[in-house]
Write an enzyme that holds these catalytic residues in place. Structure first.
Site, PDB file in Angstrom:
ATOM      1  N   LYS A   1      -6.787  11.869  -0.408  1.00 13.47           N
ATOM      2  CA  LYS A   1      -5.602  12.497   0.185  1.00 13.47           C
ATOM      3  C   LYS A   1      -5.995  13.469   1.294  1.00 13.47           C
ATOM      4  CE  LYS A   1      -2.555  11.827  -3.739  1.00 13.47           C
ATOM      5  NZ  LYS A   1      -2.005  12.393  -4.972  1.00 13.47           N
TER       6      LYS A   1
ATOM      7  N   LYS B   1       3.180   5.029   1.727  1.00 12.22           N
ATOM      8  CA  LYS B   1       4.015   6.002   2.441  1.00 12.22           C
ATOM      9  C   LYS B   1       3.181   6.754   3.471  1.00 12.22           C
ATOM     10  CE  LYS B   1       5.550   6.801  -1.716  1.00 12.22           C
ATOM     11  NZ  LYS B   1       5.343   7.434  -2.908  1.00 12.22           N
TER      12      LYS B   1
ATOM     13  N   LYS C   1      -3.252  -1.453   3.008  1.00  8.48           N
ATOM     14  CA  LYS C   1      -2.438  -1.251   1.802  1.00  8.48           C
ATOM     15  C   LYS C   1      -1.110  -0.601   2.203  1.00  8.48           C
ATOM     16  CE  LYS C   1      -1.924   1.858  -1.949  1.00  8.48           C
ATOM     17  NZ  LYS C   1      -1.871   2.960  -2.644  1.00  8.48           N
TER      18      LYS C   1
HETATM   19  P1  ADP Z   1       2.022   5.544  -1.838  1.00  6.70           P
HETATM   20  O1  ADP Z   1       0.642   5.007  -1.529  1.00  6.70           O
HETATM   21  O2  ADP Z   1       3.064   4.840  -1.039  1.00  6.70           O
HETATM   22  O3  ADP Z   1       2.102   7.055  -1.698  1.00  6.70           O
HETATM   23  P2  ADP Z   1       2.017   6.046  -4.648  1.00  6.70           P
HETATM   24  O4  ADP Z   1       0.603   6.492  -4.610  1.00  6.70           O
HETATM   25  O5  ADP Z   1       3.091   7.067  -4.840  1.00  6.70           O
HETATM   26  O6  ADP Z   1       2.327   5.191  -3.340  1.00  6.70           O
HETATM   27  O7  ADP Z   1       2.135   4.927  -5.759  1.00  6.70           O
HETATM   28  C1  ADP Z   1       3.110   4.837  -6.762  1.00  6.70           C
HETATM   29  C2  ADP Z   1       2.817   3.597  -7.586  1.00  6.70           C
HETATM   30  O8  ADP Z   1       2.973   2.406  -6.802  1.00  6.70           O
HETATM   31  C3  ADP Z   1       1.388   3.569  -8.131  1.00  6.70           C
HETATM   32  O9  ADP Z   1       1.404   3.128  -9.469  1.00  6.70           O
HETATM   33  C4  ADP Z   1       0.663   2.590  -7.247  1.00  6.70           C
HETATM   34  O10 ADP Z   1      -0.340   1.880  -7.950  1.00  6.70           O
HETATM   35  C5  ADP Z   1       1.769   1.626  -6.809  1.00  6.70           C
HETATM   36  N1  ADP Z   1       1.522   1.174  -5.421  1.00  6.70           N
HETATM   37  C6  ADP Z   1       1.627   1.923  -4.299  1.00  6.70           C
HETATM   38  N2  ADP Z   1       1.331   1.208  -3.188  1.00  6.70           N
HETATM   39  C7  ADP Z   1       1.020  -0.043  -3.619  1.00  6.70           C
HETATM   40  C8  ADP Z   1       0.632  -1.268  -2.946  1.00  6.70           C
HETATM   41  N3  ADP Z   1       0.536  -1.335  -1.626  1.00  6.70           N
HETATM   42  N4  ADP Z   1       0.390  -2.343  -3.697  1.00  6.70           N
HETATM   43  C9  ADP Z   1       0.508  -2.301  -5.057  1.00  6.70           C
HETATM   44  N5  ADP Z   1       0.869  -1.194  -5.754  1.00  6.70           N
HETATM   45  C10 ADP Z   1       1.130  -0.070  -5.051  1.00  6.70           C
END
Ligand code: ADP
Ligand code: TRP
Length: 328
Positions: A114, A197, A194
């Site tokens: 992060k 957000k 990937k």
């Molecule tokens: P972001 O990367 O958008 O901030 P988060 O870290 O808040 O997403 O992830 C929330 C949930 O969604 C987690 O359990 C994560 O494993 C899943 N997740 C987030 N992005 C992906 C992705 N691109 N593919 C599969 N699972 C994802």
């Protein structure tokens, strides 16, 4: 063997996207059917580590609640609530923090990731896994369905539960199983990295119309011309199509890729119509729920009440054994 408890949470730090859905939410919604006590919550305290706009955080929390309900989370089957409705969780987090070696946090990969992605290196972000451990341990959770990226945080929760039980010489906290969801590979974003957000490459779950079309048309591909045969397995658009299409439809589209005369523009239009129809019912449901925000708040209030009751029953003996006085 007593009934198992399943728990998971998601941060309301922005609009939810199809990566969140296929990587986490879909499994949460499926798991509510299991013969277990399910707890799903919106990790709004965690979001404070990256979002300092009160109006936005509040709105995101309502939006995530709407998203989950629209996608089929049933408050009669799962306890669905906001993290902040259970103040015991921050109380336990403090106690766990007093037993957590700094070195355990220093090994945290998600903190490093992060910071590398540009978030401010605040103490909340550094100790994020301790609050997550409290989330898990305060409901005596057995199973915590999360994606691969959360594996280390689950390990930390197991570690901290063990440290607490040893420090106070009893089984005050249950050690959860490590249960990592493997059902879906990482969902690619519009730029092929990937979907996240923090990368600005998302397809939001409830986008529609022109805005959705614009996003889907922006998915990056190679520069092969319309007539050229294409390889579906190395293409982002096809990777997204696979999430939504039946096996038969996937095969049909893959054959068109290989045959040539089928451009990426065509593939994107196929993807658009698949996304639109896949979420059509949920969209309709969300529109109706939006008109009844009081119902949505009632769901959180009721879920919060149930979660608090469980959390308090776990905290009471913990306050006693740690010698923490409560005069109210
Ligand atoms: P972001 O990367 O958008 O901030 P988060 O870290 O808040 O997403 O992830 C929330 C949930 O969604 C987690 O359990 C994560 O494993 C899943 N997740 C987030 N992005 C992906 C992705 N691109 N593919 C599969 N699972 C994802
Ligand atoms: N860290 C999780 C994520 O970013 C969200 C979360 C917070 C969580 N507390 C939790 C997940 C407890 C499972 C259990 O996705």
């Amino acid at each position: 063997m007593s009934r198992k408890t399943i728990l998971s949470g998601i941060q309301p730090s922005g609009k939810l996207h199809i990566g969140n859905y296929f990587g986490a939410m879909r499994q949460h919604i499926q798991m509510q059917e299991e013969d277990a006590d399910s707890y799903y919550f919106i990790a709004n305290y965690h979001s404070l580590t990256s979002l300092n706009d009160g109006k936005q955080l509040y709105q995101n929390t309502i939006d995530v609640t709407l998203d989950y309900l629209a996608l089929g989370l049933d408050p009669d089957k799962a306890v669905f609530f906001a993290q902040s409705d259970v103040p015991q969780v921050t109380e336990l987090a403090w106690m766990l923090g007093t037993l957590c070696p700094v070195s355990l946090m220093e090994k945290g990969v998600s903190y490093k990731d992060k910071i590398a992605a540009g978030l401010s290196p605040n103490v909340g972000l550094f100790t994020y896994p301790i609050l997550q451990a409290a989330d898990i341990l305060i409901y005596h959770s057995d199973i915590v369905p999360v994606g691969e990226d959360q594996k280390q945080n689950i390990e930390i929760a197991r570690d901290l539960a063990g440290k607490f039980n040893r420090a106070y010489n009893g089984e005050y906290l249950r050690i959860p199983e490590d249960h990592i969801l493997k059902s879906v590979a990482v969902v690619p974003g519009t730029d092929g990295r990937k979907m996240s957000k923090s990368y600005g490459n998302i397809i939001p779950l409830f986008e529609e119309g022109k805005a959705l079309k614009k996003i889907i048309m922006s998915v990056q591909t190679d520069s092969k011309g319309l007539e050229e045969p294409k390889d579906p397995d190395s293409d982002n658009v096809f990777a997204l199509i696979k999430l939504f299409a039946s096996d038969e439809k996937q095969k049909e589209i893959a054959d068109q890729y290989r045959a040539g005369g089928f451009g990426y523009g065509h593939a994107k239009l196929e993807l658009l119509s698949l996304v639109e129809s896949y979420f059509e019912e949920a969209r309709e449901k969300r529109r109706n729920l939006e008109k009844d925000i009081n119902y949505v708040k009632d769901v959180l209030r009721e879920g919060g009440g149930k979660a608090r009751e469980c959390a308090e029953s776990v905290m009471e003996p913990i306050r006693e054994v740690t010698g923490i006085i409560r005069s109210f």
